[in-house]
Design an enzyme around this catalytic site. Structure first.
Site, PDB file in Angstrom:
ATOM      1  N   LEU A 185       0.804  -1.273  -0.174  1.00  0.00           N
ATOM      2  CA  LEU A 185      -0.164  -0.017  -0.012  1.00  0.00           C
ATOM      3  C   LEU A 185       0.884   1.250   0.107  1.00  0.00           C
ATOM      4  O   LEU A 185       0.561   2.244  -0.783  1.00  0.00           O
ATOM      5  CB  LEU A 185      -0.825  -0.169   1.292  1.00  0.00           C
ATOM      6  CG  LEU A 185      -2.066  -0.840   1.233  1.00  0.00           C
ATOM      7  CD1 LEU A 185      -3.016  -0.477   2.277  1.00  0.00           C
ATOM      8  CD2 LEU A 185      -2.802  -0.306   0.021  1.00  0.00           C
ATOM      9  N   VAL A 186       1.861   1.327   0.893  1.00  0.00           N
ATOM     10  CA  VAL A 186       2.693   2.403   1.119  1.00  0.00           C
ATOM     11  C   VAL A 186       3.516   2.611  -0.311  1.00  0.00           C
ATOM     12  O   VAL A 186       3.853   3.762  -0.862  1.00  0.00           O
ATOM     13  CB  VAL A 186       3.521   2.718   2.391  1.00  0.00           C
ATOM     14  CG1 VAL A 186       4.593   3.920   2.095  1.00  0.00           C
ATOM     15  CG2 VAL A 186       2.713   2.537   3.558  1.00  0.00           C
ATOM     16  N   ARG A 224       8.363 -13.778  -3.724  1.00  0.00           N
ATOM     17  CA  ARG A 224       7.167 -14.185  -4.666  1.00  0.00           C
ATOM     18  C   ARG A 224       6.624 -13.116  -5.544  1.00  0.00           C
ATOM     19  O   ARG A 224       5.646 -13.387  -6.495  1.00  0.00           O
ATOM     20  CB  ARG A 224       6.090 -14.386  -3.608  1.00  0.00           C
ATOM     21  CG  ARG A 224       5.706 -13.485  -2.728  1.00  0.00           C
ATOM     22  CD  ARG A 224       4.789 -13.725  -1.625  1.00  0.00           C
ATOM     23  NE  ARG A 224       4.670 -12.881  -0.644  1.00  0.00           N
ATOM     24  CZ  ARG A 224       5.434 -12.518   0.478  1.00  0.00           C
ATOM     25  NH1 ARG A 224       6.257 -13.410   0.726  1.00  0.00           N
ATOM     26  NH2 ARG A 224       5.228 -11.676   1.280  1.00  0.00           N
ATOM     27  N   SER A 225       6.836 -11.785  -5.594  1.00  0.00           N
ATOM     28  CA  SER A 225       6.544 -10.833  -6.566  1.00  0.00           C
ATOM     29  C   SER A 225       7.460 -10.735  -7.762  1.00  0.00           C
ATOM     30  O   SER A 225       6.956  -9.672  -8.651  1.00  0.00           O
ATOM     31  CB  SER A 225       6.209  -9.637  -5.782  1.00  0.00           C
ATOM     32  OG  SER A 225       5.423  -9.876  -4.599  1.00  0.00           O
ATOM     33  N   CYS A 254       3.535   7.112  11.422  1.00  0.00           N
ATOM     34  CA  CYS A 254       2.472   7.840  10.758  1.00  0.00           C
ATOM     35  C   CYS A 254       1.729   8.925  11.565  1.00  0.00           C
ATOM     36  O   CYS A 254       1.631  10.098  11.453  1.00  0.00           O
ATOM     37  CB  CYS A 254       1.551   6.927  10.098  1.00  0.00           C
ATOM     38  SG  CYS A 254       1.056   5.512  10.844  1.00  0.00           S
ATOM     39  N   GLY A 259      -3.101   1.671   7.590  1.00  0.00           N
ATOM     40  CA  GLY A 259      -1.920   1.718   8.499  1.00  0.00           C
ATOM     41  C   GLY A 259      -1.191   0.325   8.745  1.00  0.00           C
ATOM     42  O   GLY A 259      -0.101  -0.040   8.872  1.00  0.00           O
ATOM     43  N   HIS A 269      -5.654   9.029   9.325  1.00  0.00           N
ATOM     44  CA  HIS A 269      -5.894   8.789  10.893  1.00  0.00           C
ATOM     45  C   HIS A 269      -6.207  10.223  11.618  1.00  0.00           C
ATOM     46  O   HIS A 269      -5.615  11.327  11.000  1.00  0.00           O
ATOM     47  CB  HIS A 269      -4.296   8.754  11.540  1.00  0.00           C
ATOM     48  CG  HIS A 269      -3.630   7.213  11.037  1.00  0.00           C
ATOM     49  ND1 HIS A 269      -4.367   6.427  10.654  1.00  0.00           N
ATOM     50  CD2 HIS A 269      -2.415   7.080  11.306  1.00  0.00           C
ATOM     51  CE1 HIS A 269      -3.378   5.154  10.584  1.00  0.00           C
ATOM     52  NE2 HIS A 269      -2.231   5.654  10.994  1.00  0.00           N
ATOM     53  N   ASN A 328      -2.666   8.705   6.264  1.00  0.00           N
ATOM     54  CA  ASN A 328      -1.478   8.189   6.902  1.00  0.00           C
ATOM     55  C   ASN A 328      -0.484   7.351   5.771  1.00  0.00           C
ATOM     56  O   ASN A 328       0.757   7.330   6.115  1.00  0.00           O
ATOM     57  CB  ASN A 328      -2.069   7.031   7.923  1.00  0.00           C
ATOM     58  CG  ASN A 328      -2.833   6.117   7.291  1.00  0.00           C
ATOM     59  OD1 ASN A 328      -3.846   6.608   6.999  1.00  0.00           O
ATOM     60  ND2 ASN A 328      -2.515   4.853   7.098  1.00  0.00           N
TER      61      ASN A 328
END
Ligand code: A2P
Length: 330
Positions: free
Chosen positions: A11-12, A37-38, A126, A157, A235, A308
């Site tokens: 996500l980040v 794995r990616s 964050c 988060g 947040h 965040n």
């Protein structure tokens, strides 16, 4: 400039690539890195497809900067290897934050401490980042004695799996994999990160310790209760601030209005106050509900919200990278 993003499938990591693109960071080549794995997966940056590579291949490609958001244990293992190869690491995890040999940076506050010798630079927690951008200008003017903060934190988060848990529960899927020890939809968990021997969570102690380090003042007392709520936009924090000196409410508003990266949203009569829904996707920190604590002198209440994944993570990290480039530190 070659830039590696370690944790590019998270996500980040995704947000870092968006922020690099939006802020027109001078990227000549993007090197996305994730776990084994990616490797081979594709990520999109500036409308182009890039193939995820291993960290070994990323080091061999010699980027100038690697922005890490792949968790603490990955950072502990990999950041020194990047740094030894001469690559400056900006790290989002908690791995290096309290290491006295590493800088903990919120650019608006203390980027001036950075030098060419800083090869691993820590990005703060964050919840701490969005709080200190508001606290710092007020501390300079009135000197903060003590802060009491309660947070209302987004599931983003915790990472992708937590967002999946929230939406699976909302869709009625009882068998969905659980990241939290309890349901999160229609619930509130007074529990972020692990519990420590003193009864606080690690997230709560991050807010206490990181605030002092970033603001360069060990005398600021901070006590926190950090809470996960079923939201995704950002947040929120209810913050009570006791000053050493008297303050003026209009002056507080004026100071915050002039603070870089801070937007005052404080018109309760027209229902204007910061919310995760309106902070979502924004780089600024929003502050409102600014009012006197009538229970004791020199004390202020306010409400802070930021995305965040943005100012709390990706934006702050990219701003550090921008500072390094602008000041020829890489
Ligand atoms: P992967 O997708 O291959 O697991 P989030 O917090 O949103 O779950 O994202 C975590 C990010 O950190 C992902 O990009 C994940 O990659 C990456 N990651 C996890 N472990 C490693 C590792 N050992 N080396 C590199 N990247 C890692």
């Amino acid at each position: 400039m070659k830039i590696a993003v370690v944790g590019a499938t998270g996500l980040v990591g995704g947000e870092i690539m968006k922020v690099l693109e939006e802020r027109n960071f001078p990227v000549t080549e993007l090197i996305p890195v994730a776990s084994e794995r990616s490797v081979g997966k594709q990520v999109t940056f500036k409308g182009k497809q890039y193939t995820v590579v291993s960290y070994e291949d990323a080091i061999a490609a010699k980027p100038a900067i690697a922005i890490f958001s792949a968790g603490g244990s990955t950072s502990l293992k990999l950041a020194p290897q990047f740094a030894e190869a001469g690559i400056t690491v900006v790290d989002n995890s908690s791995a290096w934050r309290m290491d006295p040999t590493k800088k903990l940076v919120v650019p608006e506050i203390n980027a001036g401490e950075l030098t060419k010798d800083d090869k691993i630079i820590a990005n703060p927690n964050c919840s701490t980042i969005q709080m200190v951008v508001v606290l710092n200008p007020l501390h300079k003017k009135y000197k903060i004695r003590r802060v009491v903060v309660s947070t209302y934190q987004s599931v983003t988060g915790t990472g992708k799996a937590a967002v999946d848990q929230l939406f699976a529960e909302r869709a009625g899927d009882k068998e969905a994999p659980k990241v939290y020890p309890h349901p999160i939809d229609l619930n509130v968990l007074p529990h972020i990160d692990v519990f420590l021997d003193n009864g606080y969570t690690k997230e709560e102690m991050k807010m206490t310790n990181e605030t002092k380090k970033i603001m360069g003042d060990d005398s600021i007392a901070v006590t926190a209760t950090t809470v996960r709520i079923p939201t995704i936009g950002g947040h929120s924090e209810a913050v009570n601030i006791e000053f050493e000196n008297e303050y003026d409410l209009d002056e507080v508003r004026a100071i915050l209005n002039e603070t870089e990266g801070v937007v005052v949203q404080d018109d309760p009569k027209n229902f204007l106050y910061p919310m995760p829904l309106t902070a979502h996707g924004k780089d600024e920190t929003f502050v409102g509900r600014i009012r006197r604590d009538e229970s004791q002198p020199n004390t202020l209440n306010l409400w802070i919200v930021a995305d965040n994944l943005r100012k709390g993570a990706a934006t702050n990290a990219v701003q550090i990278a921008e500072y390094l480039v602008q000041h020829a530190l890489v």
